[in-house]
Design a protein around this motif. Structure first.
Motif, mmCIF file in Angstrom:
data_model
loop_
_atom_site.group_PDB
_atom_site.id
_atom_site.type_symbol
_atom_site.label_atom_id
_atom_site.label_comp_id
_atom_site.label_asym_id
_atom_site.label_seq_id
_atom_site.Cartn_x
_atom_site.Cartn_y
_atom_site.Cartn_z
ATOM 1 N N ASP A 267 78.292 70.193 55.406
ATOM 2 C CA ASP A 267 77.379 70.812 54.440
ATOM 3 C C ASP A 267 76.566 71.928 55.101
ATOM 4 O OD1 ASP A 267 78.288 69.067 52.495
ATOM 5 O OD2 ASP A 267 76.596 67.687 52.681
ATOM 6 N N GLN B 259 78.893 74.887 55.725
ATOM 7 C CA GLN B 259 79.174 75.561 54.457
ATOM 8 C C GLN B 259 78.013 76.474 54.058
ATOM 9 O OE1 GLN B 259 80.288 72.981 51.209
ATOM 10 N NE2 GLN B 259 79.780 74.525 49.678
ATOM 11 N N LYS B 260 76.790 75.989 54.204
ATOM 12 C CA LYS B 260 75.609 76.790 53.868
ATOM 13 C C LYS B 260 75.545 78.054 54.733
ATOM 14 C CE LYS B 260 70.517 76.474 53.726
ATOM 15 N NZ LYS B 260 70.227 77.462 54.782
#
Length: 361
Positions: free
Chosen positions: A310, A313-314
């Motif tokens: 996550d 991805q950010k």
């Protein structure tokens, strides 16, 4: 199937004025996080693997993983790029395993740590161009030695990087040589040396013109306005990721990377590919530390990997948006390798060379 060559992708980026981050990978979690970010913002992707990454994952596993990513994200144009190839064999084996682009780093000899002379660089890069273009694959060359203008040398990353002290002149690409090098080798993209380096410890302070020579990019672009430039060692090493890493048991000394605003400045002056590795590693490992620190009894790897994915991805989504890559994937029509090979053989992909003499004057 949406695999694209570097040349086709960077031609599109140049036409529309954006840059493309090139993210290093060696495992499934990195690949999924990057592709998920790309799909979220409709961005084309460059995934690149170093020789160290290929050794870690294995060529077959890496190739099959990228095939799976293509199948999972079929509408995202994906360039698979060999990062810092050290000789013809490395580049040829990458192409055999499905890489659509290779970097031949002739700035160093085959040991990947000893500076090479200009003649060696031209000769080996030209040979790799010949073999790659024959099958339609793209080639990135490098002129000048990647390393710190502060420290007078470079850092090793995955076994690649100059060892020992090198001169200031070697750490800055010469614009006159750049014109000659592109004409002699017919590379599709040119990585230049201007003060960036591998790893997290790039600068001891926020970089200025003395230690990050953006004027070199601007001058080379002035002389070679149609050549795609590449910035290596361009992780920004965000302060919030340093703080998160250290807050959960890390011991990273304060450091500075390449500011995003300087990369964006480079994109305005011909930079089309921006190499990012350290930021990706730091985003993931900071989350590993946070999970471990928050629950010392946790032993399920997925509980570490999902938050790490996550975070990556950010980060990737931010870079796609900051570099103008977002919003371009769906519009690109991928040209097959066989068609690219025919274009190279017909001379249809070398209009840049004819105008170099005029551009250099």
């Amino acid at each position: 199937m949406a695999r694209i060559t570097l040349r086709q992708l960077l031609d599109d980026a140049a036409e529309r004025g954006y840059g493309v981050p090139a993210f290093n990978i060696n495992n499934m979690e990195q690949g999924l996080a990057i592709m998920e970010a790309a799909q979220a913002v409709d961005a084309p992707v460059i995934l690149q693997a170093s020789r160290g990454a290929r050794s870690y994952a294995g060529d077959i596993m890496l190739a099959k993983m990228v095939e799976a990513l293509e199948a999972t994200y079929p509408h995202i144009p994906l360039c698979l790029h060999q990062d810092h190839g050290n000789d013809e064999a490395t580049c040829a084996s990458a192409i055999r395993h499905g890489f659509t682009s290779v970097m031949m780093d002739g700035s160093l000899k085959a040991d990947a740590k000893t500076p090479a002379d200009y003649g060696y660089n031209v000769d080996i890069t030209r040979r790799v161009v010949d073999l790659a273009h024959w099958v339609g694959a793209s080639v990135e060359g490098e002129l000048g030695v990647l390393g710190s203008l502060e420290a007078g040398g470079g850092e090793q990353e995955d076994g690649h990087g100059v060892v020992g002290e090198v001169s200031h002149d070697q750490l800055l690409t010469d614009p006159d040589e750049a014109v000659d090098f592109v004409r002699a080798t017919k590379v599709d993209a040119l990585a230049i040396a201007m003060g960036t380096s591998h790893g997290a410890y790039k600068f001891s302070r926020k970089p200025d013109g003395e230690i990050l020579a953006m004027h070199v990019i601007e001058e080379i672009h002035r002389r070679l306005p149609d050549v795609h430039l590449v910035m290596h060692g361009s992780s920004s090493v965000p302060q919030d990721l340093q703080d998160l890493f250290n807050a959960h048991g890390g011991a990273m000394p304060q450091t500075w990377g390449v500011p995003v605003e300087e990369i964006v400045r480079g994109i305005r002056h011909g930079v089309r590919k921006v190499n990012i590795d350290t930021d990706c590693r730091l985003a993931m490992t900071a989350m590993f530390r946070k999970v471990a620190d928050g629950n010392r009894g946790e032993f399920d790897p997925r509980k570490f990997l999902k938050p790490a994915m996550d975070a990556l991805q950010k980060l990737c989504r931010e870079r796609f948006e900051q570099f103008g890559t977002a919003g371009n994937a769906a519009r690109i029509k991928v040209v097959p390798l066989a068609e690219m090979a025919l274009r190279y053989r017909s001379g249809g992909l070398d209009p840049r060379v004819a105008g170099m003499a005029t551009a250099a004057e």
